[in-house]
Scaffold this active site. Sequence first.
Site, short mmCIF file in Angstrom:
data_model
loop_
_atom_site.label_atom_id
_atom_site.label_comp_id
_atom_site.label_asym_id
_atom_site.label_seq_id
_atom_site.Cartn_x
_atom_site.Cartn_y
_atom_site.Cartn_z
N THR A 18 79.07 6.83 79.35
CA THR A 18 78.83 7.24 80.97
C THR A 18 77.23 6.41 81.98
O THR A 18 77.30 7.04 82.80
CB THR A 18 78.02 8.22 80.02
OG1 THR A 18 76.91 8.61 79.21
CG2 THR A 18 79.16 9.14 80.16
N LYS A 137 63.96 -6.41 71.89
CA LYS A 137 64.51 -6.66 71.58
C LYS A 137 64.75 -7.94 70.32
O LYS A 137 65.50 -7.72 69.79
CB LYS A 137 65.24 -7.68 72.93
CG LYS A 137 65.54 -7.41 74.73
CD LYS A 137 66.26 -7.02 75.75
CE LYS A 137 66.56 -6.68 76.16
NZ LYS A 137 67.43 -7.33 77.56
N1 LIG Z 1 70.18 -8.49 83.44
C1 LIG Z 1 70.14 -7.23 84.67
O1 LIG Z 1 69.72 -7.51 85.27
C2 LIG Z 1 69.95 -5.54 83.51
C3 LIG Z 1 70.13 -4.72 84.89
C4 LIG Z 1 70.16 -3.60 84.34
C5 LIG Z 1 70.43 -3.07 82.61
N2 LIG Z 1 70.03 -4.27 82.19
C6 LIG Z 1 71.00 -4.37 81.24
O2 LIG Z 1 72.13 -3.22 80.86
C7 LIG Z 1 72.24 -2.19 79.78
C8 LIG Z 1 72.17 -1.35 80.21
O3 LIG Z 1 71.26 -0.71 81.05
P1 LIG Z 1 72.59 0.40 82.20
O4 LIG Z 1 71.26 -0.03 83.98
O5 LIG Z 1 73.60 -0.05 82.41
O6 LIG Z 1 71.96 1.86 81.96
P2 LIG Z 1 72.13 2.64 82.14
O7 LIG Z 1 73.10 3.21 83.85
O8 LIG Z 1 70.83 4.34 82.58
O9 LIG Z 1 72.86 4.13 80.83
C9 LIG Z 1 72.66 3.97 80.37
C10 LIG Z 1 73.31 4.30 78.83
O10 LIG Z 1 72.85 5.14 77.88
C11 LIG Z 1 72.90 6.43 77.37
N3 LIG Z 1 71.73 6.68 76.47
C12 LIG Z 1 70.30 6.96 76.98
N4 LIG Z 1 69.96 7.70 75.61
C13 LIG Z 1 70.88 7.57 74.87
C14 LIG Z 1 70.61 8.06 73.26
N5 LIG Z 1 69.29 8.36 72.32
N6 LIG Z 1 72.17 8.15 72.89
C15 LIG Z 1 73.45 8.26 72.72
N7 LIG Z 1 73.19 7.05 74.20
C16 LIG Z 1 72.15 7.26 75.24
C17 LIG Z 1 72.94 6.97 78.67
O11 LIG Z 1 73.50 8.55 78.09
P3 LIG Z 1 74.01 9.60 79.76
O12 LIG Z 1 74.83 9.41 80.40
O13 LIG Z 1 73.63 10.65 78.42
O14 LIG Z 1 71.94 9.37 80.04
C18 LIG Z 1 74.17 6.62 79.61
O15 LIG Z 1 75.30 6.50 79.03
C19 LIG Z 1 70.78 -2.52 78.83
O16 LIG Z 1 70.70 -2.93 77.97
C20 LIG Z 1 69.44 -2.64 80.04
O17 LIG Z 1 68.79 -4.02 79.93
C21 LIG Z 1 70.34 -5.67 82.72
#
Ligand SMILES: NC(=O)c1ccc[n+]([C@@H]2O[C@H](COP(=O)([O-])OP(=O)(O)OC[C@H]3O[C@@H](n4cnc5c(N)ncnc54)[C@H](OP(=O)(O)O)[C@@H]3O)[C@@H](O)[C@H]2O)c1
Length: 310
Positions: A18, A137
């Site tokens: 999500t 990580k």
């Molecule tokens: N390289 C870059 O520039 C960059 C930038 C941003 C992120 N990233 C990486 O991308 C990845 C994802 O980031 P994002 O920004 O896409 O994250 P995000 O939009 O905040 O989404 C997080 C997801 O994790 C779920 N979640 C959180 N806590 C949980 C739990 N306890 N149990 C089950 N699900 C849970 C959330 O569910 P809910 O919807 O229920 O909250 C949501 O589906 C990470 O590895 C991050 O390091 C990289």
Amino acid sequence: MSEDAAGTRSRVLVVGATGRLGGSLARASLAAGHPTVALVRPHHLARPDSPSQRPLVAAGATLVEGSLEDYQSLLKAVRQVDVVICAVPTKQALEQKPLIRAIKEAGCVKRFIPAEFGADPTKVQIGDMAYDFYEKKIEIRHLIETEGIPHTYICCNFFMRYLLPSLVQPGLNAPPRDEMKIFGEGNTKGVFVKEGDVAQFTICTLDDPRTLNQTLYLRPPGNICSMNELADLWEMKINKSLKRVYITEEQLLKEILDAPFPLKMDLVFIYSAFVKGDHTYFEIDLLSEGTQLYPHVKYTTVGEYLDTLV
Ligand SMILES: NC(=O)c1ccc[n+]([C@@H]2O[C@H](COP(=O)([O-])OP(=O)(O)OC[C@H]3O[C@@H](n4cnc5c(N)ncnc54)[C@H](OP(=O)(O)O)[C@@H]3O)[C@@H](O)[C@H]2O)c1
């Protein structure tokens, strides 16, 4: 390659589907023909028509209720699949431990892709400036390897949605039109990849023996840019010269020290990529780079992305 040796597509579980990256991963997995299960927290299931669930359902994902805090839900979900991809935010990286335990107990998972999706945590050269961001990580990597779990680590460097919309100008939400800060000397290169492209490359690795227990790096040609090159590119797009204001390494370190969160972290990541060169200072084997392994994937270049901002 998206089929295993028997010619069947592996079944995939996405934890964090999500979320922004997780949603792209689930959709890319389905588009590549993998039966895909999304672990969805209970608060979402009460709102089946929510913007984060509707696209998953429309794309054909099977939603299962669960969370990283509910071990039995993890075990039940993991038992249904061959591949697990986790896309929870880095601040929650250590919360993947029960998921790793469930993967170990289930014994059916042929590939685990943990929540990394950034710079290679073993290569960054910024000491403890990132407040355990990379250490968490690395701890997860150690656990995966100690438990003997088949894995692939995805090191995609920066998402385009992070920093590129402002042309690496923290505090702005659009690229500058008159004056641009250049951090360091401006010649050290960072890497940007669009999130949907990160998802596509990730899905390509799932049944590919070349990426088993390896790191997939993304350094797509056209997406490896120094700050001076970003400025050149933008000047060409807007047909105007920008005043370039050079911020020395010493000045940047002082700005980092004085900045409040979350600006501090933006400046730390800028320092890491564009001053220390953490995305590009080390050589990689061509067979560990996404565009070399999967030349069929059509990705967005930095130039194309900047076109959308003109
Ligand atoms: N390289 C870059 O520039 C960059 C930038 C941003 C992120 N990233 C990486 O991308 C990845 C994802 O980031 P994002 O920004 O896409 O994250 P995000 O939009 O905040 O989404 C997080 C997801 O994790 C779920 N979640 C959180 N806590 C949980 C739990 N306890 N149990 C089950 N699900 C849970 C959330 O569910 P809910 O919807 O229920 O909250 C949501 O589906 C990470 O590895 C991050 O390091 C990289």
